[in-house]
Design a protein around this motif. Structure first.
Motif, mmCIF file in Angstrom:
data_model
loop_
_atom_site.group_PDB
_atom_site.id
_atom_site.type_symbol
_atom_site.label_atom_id
_atom_site.label_comp_id
_atom_site.label_asym_id
_atom_site.label_seq_id
_atom_site.Cartn_x
_atom_site.Cartn_y
_atom_site.Cartn_z
ATOM 1 N N TYR A 269 0.731 3.074 -5.901
ATOM 2 C CA TYR A 269 0.655 2.809 -7.345
ATOM 3 C C TYR A 269 2.037 2.952 -7.993
ATOM 4 N N ILE A 272 2.428 4.099 -11.729
ATOM 5 C CA ILE A 272 1.793 5.355 -12.140
ATOM 6 C C ILE A 272 2.741 6.519 -11.854
ATOM 7 N N ASP A 394 -6.211 1.492 -9.862
ATOM 8 C CA ASP A 394 -5.744 0.092 -9.969
ATOM 9 C C ASP A 394 -5.635 -0.322 -11.434
ATOM 10 N N ASN A 397 -2.716 1.196 -13.090
ATOM 11 C CA ASN A 397 -1.427 0.903 -12.471
ATOM 12 C C ASN A 397 -0.699 -0.245 -13.188
#
Ligand SMILES: Nc1nc2c(ncn2[C@@H]2O[C@H](COP(=O)(O)OP(=O)(O)OP(=O)(O)O)[C@@H](O)[C@H]2O)c(=O)[nH]1
Ligand SMILES: [Mg+2]
Length: 500
Positions: A269, A272, A394, A397
């Motif tokens: 990710y 993030i 997800d 992200n």
């Protein structure tokens, strides 16, 4: 008499026999004299022999004494060898301690001497927040929730300082991991790492003491941020040891000189930034009580929260978790719940625990994006509700526009003041209007104001209600807002230059 002495007499006796045999004419006196000599010689020999015997026994005694001395010395020698071994072992321990102390000393001096990252624009903005804004806040009295506004500003300042120090987190979606100690926060983050070169320290005792920002990157690095924004590389040997237990060895609070760390390691990710926080409820000793504050501070500044519950401990959402969460502003944040260590329970138990926790969250009216029964150790999701953990990550992200976000937060603070001051101005104008119409009514009714107590009182009230100060506050607020937004612009301009 000794054998040798007897042997020495034998030739004399042989001579005497010869003498008797061949010299019979010699007189008996001569023989007697000869015998007398022999007797004297014999007595002398006896005497000599006694002396020698006593010397021998003296010598023997000395030998025994010597033997005793030698065995005493052997014992002493052995005791000395034992002492030497002990001293050697002690000196080895001391050498290790010395090495540890030097290692720690190096580490501390590195932090203390870390070059301060001076960002002129950030310093200017900080001065505006901490001096100009505070003096404005002292000057005006309209806003009742002043503390709230000041905390919001402090959080903005912290966030910007952090971005200045670690540009790697710029525009990243900040997701803070929260939960009780040993619920598995650090293990959960580790479960996404692609490399094992850097892992967050984990363990059964309270481990995480210093919060860490974790971003995805090609390298494996750990940096520390000192109190005055100096950035220092943290060696692997130290990093893996930065637990509560290690920090207890220092006679001061490490967090005072190293409040936060930043870790870069590859993981999926890339938009993030995780924040690993200390458990909010570590063992109740003085050193860790502040963890509640630290955990809250970092959860507050995050864009989203992942709350971990270790299903091995209670199998429910503990009341202390609810207490803690009630002090976090969850209104503008998404929260995802992870029931960690799901590998330790049967699927049936997991279902029951999940239902129980869902009921509690609903009863407490706590919004959550999803709930997952997960095993950090096996990197395995067993069950989920609403959305899976990977779906949540997800969705999150994607980069945030920090500048826009900070501008909105600043606007919110300024609007609190505008609203409060304008309300005061409106209220003052309402009273003014009411008094004016009262005066008109009284005039109509024939009151003479020139010599009247009521008239004087009305004048006194009118004097007290003037909006000039409030109007001035509004002007000052405009000016301050303008200065702060220009300074903010400069901070971001400098950040963009840094990034290129
Ligand atoms: N069986 C099992 N054990 C786990 C799992 N996740 C963490 N653990 C263990 O739980 C203990 C605590 O894990 P940590 O990751 O240190 O927990 P933490 O929440 O970061 O703890 P603090 O930093 O002390 O607040 C360690 O012994 C981990 O090995 C899991 O999914 N399954
Ligand atoms: Mg931890």
């Amino acid at each position: 008499m000794s054998l040798n002495e007897i042997k020495s007499i034998t030739p004399l006796l042989e001579e005497l026999t010869k003498f008797i045999k061949f010299n019979r004419r010699k007189t008996t006196e001569q023989i007697a004299d000869f015998l007398g000599d022999i007797e004297t010689r014999y007595v002398d020999l006896l005497h000599e022999s006694d002396e020698k015997n006593s010397k021998i026994s003296e010598m023997q005694k000395k030998i025994v004494d010597k033997d005793e001395t030698i065995s005493g010395q052997l014992e002493k020698e052995q005791a000395l060898i034992a002492d030497m071994d002990k001293i050697k072992a002690e000196s080895e321990i001391l050498a290790k301690e010395k090495y540890d102390i030097l290692y720690k000393y190096d580490f501390i001096s590195n932090i203390l001497s870390a070059e301060k990252r001076t960002s002129e624009s950030m310093e200017k903005l900080s001065a505006l927040f901490n001096e100009d804004f505070i003096s404005f806040a002292n000057q005006e009295s309209s806003l009742a929730e002043e503390a709230e506004a000041i905390i919001a500003l402090q959080n903005i300042e912290k966030k910007l300082k952090m971005i200045s120090a670690f540009p790697e987190i710029y525009n990243k979606k900040i997701i803070a991991l929260g939960g009780g100690f040993s619920s598995g926060k650090s293990s959960f983050i580790n479960s996404f790492f692609e490399s094992t070169d850097i892992l967050l320290p984990v363990g059964i005792n309270p481990v995480t003491a210093i919060p860490a920002y974790i971003v995805s990157g090609r390298d494996n690095t750990v940096k520390g941020l000192s109190k005055d924004q100096g950035c220092v590389h943290i060696p692997h040997g130290i990093y893996t040891n930065l637990s509560h237990d290690f920090l207890k060895l220092f006679p001061f609070r490490m967090k005072d000189i190293l409040p936060v760390m930043a870790i870069e390691t590859p993981f999926e990710y890339d938009s993030i930034c995780f924040i690993d926080t200390p458990g909010y409820n570590p063992a109740s000793n003085n050193l860790t009580e502040e963890d509640v504050y630290t955990a809250k501070e970092y959860l507050d500044q995050a864009d989203a929260i992942i709350w971990l519950v270790g299903v091995d401990s209670t199998g429910t959402l503990p009341a202390s978790d609810l207490d803690f969460l009630s002090n976090i502003n969850l209104e503008k944040k998404k929260m995802y719940i992870v029931l960690n260590k799901a590998d330790l329970k049967s699927e049936e138990d997991i279902k029951d625990i999940m239902e129980n926790i869902q009921d509690i969250l609903e009863d407490e009216e706590i919004n959550y994006s999803g709930i997952s029964a997960y095993s950090s150790i096996n990197q395995d999701e067993i069950l989920f509700d609403k959305m899976s953990i990977s779906e949540f990550l997800d969705n999150e992200n994607n980069s945030t526009e920090v500048k826009e976000q900070v501008s909105i937060e600043l606007d919110t603070v300024f609007n609190m003041y505008y609203k409060a001051i304008n309300e005061d101005i409106d209220a003052a104008n309402d009273i003014k209007r009411a008094i004016h119409s009262l005066e008109l009514d009284m005039l109509e009714s024939g009151y003479d104001f020139s010599d009247d107590k009521i008239g004087n009182s009305i004048e006194a009230i009118k004097e007290r209600i003037h909006c000039n100060e409030l109007e001035q506050n509004l002007k000052d607020l405009d000016l301050l807002k303008n200065k702060i937004f220009i300074a903010l612009d400069n901070v971001f301009k400098e950040l963009n230059i840094d990034k290129r």
